[in-house]
Design an enzyme around this catalytic site. Structure first.
Site, PDB file in Angstrom:
ATOM      1  N   PRO A 131      65.935  43.508  41.690  1.00  0.00           N
ATOM      2  CA  PRO A 131      66.661  42.233  41.637  1.00  0.00           C
ATOM      3  C   PRO A 131      66.644  41.536  40.280  1.00  0.00           C
ATOM      4  O   PRO A 131      66.091  40.435  40.119  1.00  0.00           O
ATOM      5  CB  PRO A 131      65.950  41.405  42.705  1.00  0.00           C
ATOM      6  CG  PRO A 131      64.553  41.913  42.685  1.00  0.00           C
ATOM      7  CD  PRO A 131      64.658  43.396  42.416  1.00  0.00           C
ATOM      8  N   CYS A 132      67.276  42.139  39.296  1.00  0.00           N
ATOM      9  CA  CYS A 132      67.342  41.525  37.973  1.00  0.00           C
ATOM     10  C   CYS A 132      68.144  40.228  37.996  1.00  0.00           C
ATOM     11  O   CYS A 132      68.016  39.399  37.087  1.00  0.00           O
ATOM     12  CB  CYS A 132      67.919  42.504  36.957  1.00  0.00           C
ATOM     13  SG  CYS A 132      69.549  43.153  37.361  1.00  0.00           S
TER      14      CYS A 132
END
Length: 283
Positions: A250-251
């Site tokens: 989940p950047c």
């Protein structure tokens, strides 16, 4: 298996609306003006948002304001350490994805995918059309198609694994996408295994991102401190910028310490859409 085609169509309108807000943020456009920018009445605009995010556009837009993101950053001071201690056992992690890593060895890295068979396919998602690629060892790529440029998306995939043998197989990809974006997950959900190619530093950064619960935000500095390199926030940002597996790593939950949501491999508007969508699901 759930069909995300409608959500993909809805997302296209929502992305255009976010673009309009970005271009006109100084004038603070009204909901009527935003709806008009995507050629919809306020009524239909509201209906699309509720179908896509479960909430109306007014409430959704609050989740991507500077005031909201600054508050989330302030709350994230001890988030990573707390998350690491509790793992996925706490109630706040109920809907998080279970992800494991299979990092390539230095020998595998040098081979650049030689002898590796990769199936890939384009599929609909809540955030537009995406391209996923899988191997027997796990998912090796997940990216979103920008501006309907499928050839560009494929080029990025092929370039990352120049020695691999690729086969288009959308049927094998569909079930993975269905599980990724299915919100009715439980602790019994099957983990997603990723086959990741990167330096030790990059892999440590990507692993750290897994500790950020859905609906929360941290800064690049937070990640740098978490991995023990407090001054390396620019290197952290560079590693995040080339994240090969969107959403699962989940950047999108990492933002500037100023609270601004930008710098996303698949477009700042999409990053805002994902941040707002996750916040809506946690509200």
């Amino acid at each position: 298996m759930y069909d995300y085609s409608q959500q993909t169509d809805d997302y296209k309108r929502i992305e255009k609306a976010i673009h309009f807000i970005e271009d006109n943020f100084k004038s603070q456009p009204t909901l009527d003006e935003i709806a008009d920018s995507v050629h919809l009445s306020k009524y239909h605009f509201n209906r699309i948002f509720k179908r896509w995010a479960g909430i109306g556009p007014g409430q959704f837009l609050q989740f991507i304001t500077l005031d909201y993101t600054k508050k989330r950053l302030a709350d994230s001071k001890s988030l990573l350490d707390t998350s690491l201690e509790s793992g996925l056992s706490g109630p706040s992690r109920l809907h998080d994805l279970f992800v494991t890593f299979d990092a390539m060895t230095p020998g595998d890295f040098k081979k650049q995918g030689t002898g590796l068979n990769i199936d890939y396919g384009f599929c609909a998602s809540p955030f537009g059309e995406c391209l996923m690629a899988i191997t027997q060892r796990g998912i090796c790529h997940l990216g979103f198609v920008q501006k309907d440029n499928k050839s560009g998306a494929l080029h990025q995939l092929f370039e990352a694994w120049p020695g691999a043998v690729f086969s288009e197989n959308s049927k094998s990809i569909g079930p993975f996408l269905n599980q990724i974006f299915n919100l009715n997950k439980t602790k019994k959900s099957r983990p997603f295994n990723l086959l990741i190619k990167g330096t030790n530093f990059q892999i440590n950064v990507w692993k750290a991102l897994l500790q950020i619960p859905s609906g929360n935000l941290v800064s690049y500095q937070n990640i740098a401190e978490y991995i023990g390199h407090p001054k390396a926030f620019r290197a952290v940002a560079s590693a995040i910028a080339i994240n090969p597996v969107a959403y699962l790593i989940p950047c999108h939950r990492v933002i500037s310490k100023s609270g601004k949501i930008h710098q996303y491999r698949w477009g700042s508007s999409r990053k805002k859409a994902i941040v707002g969508w996750e916040a809506a699901k946690r509200a």
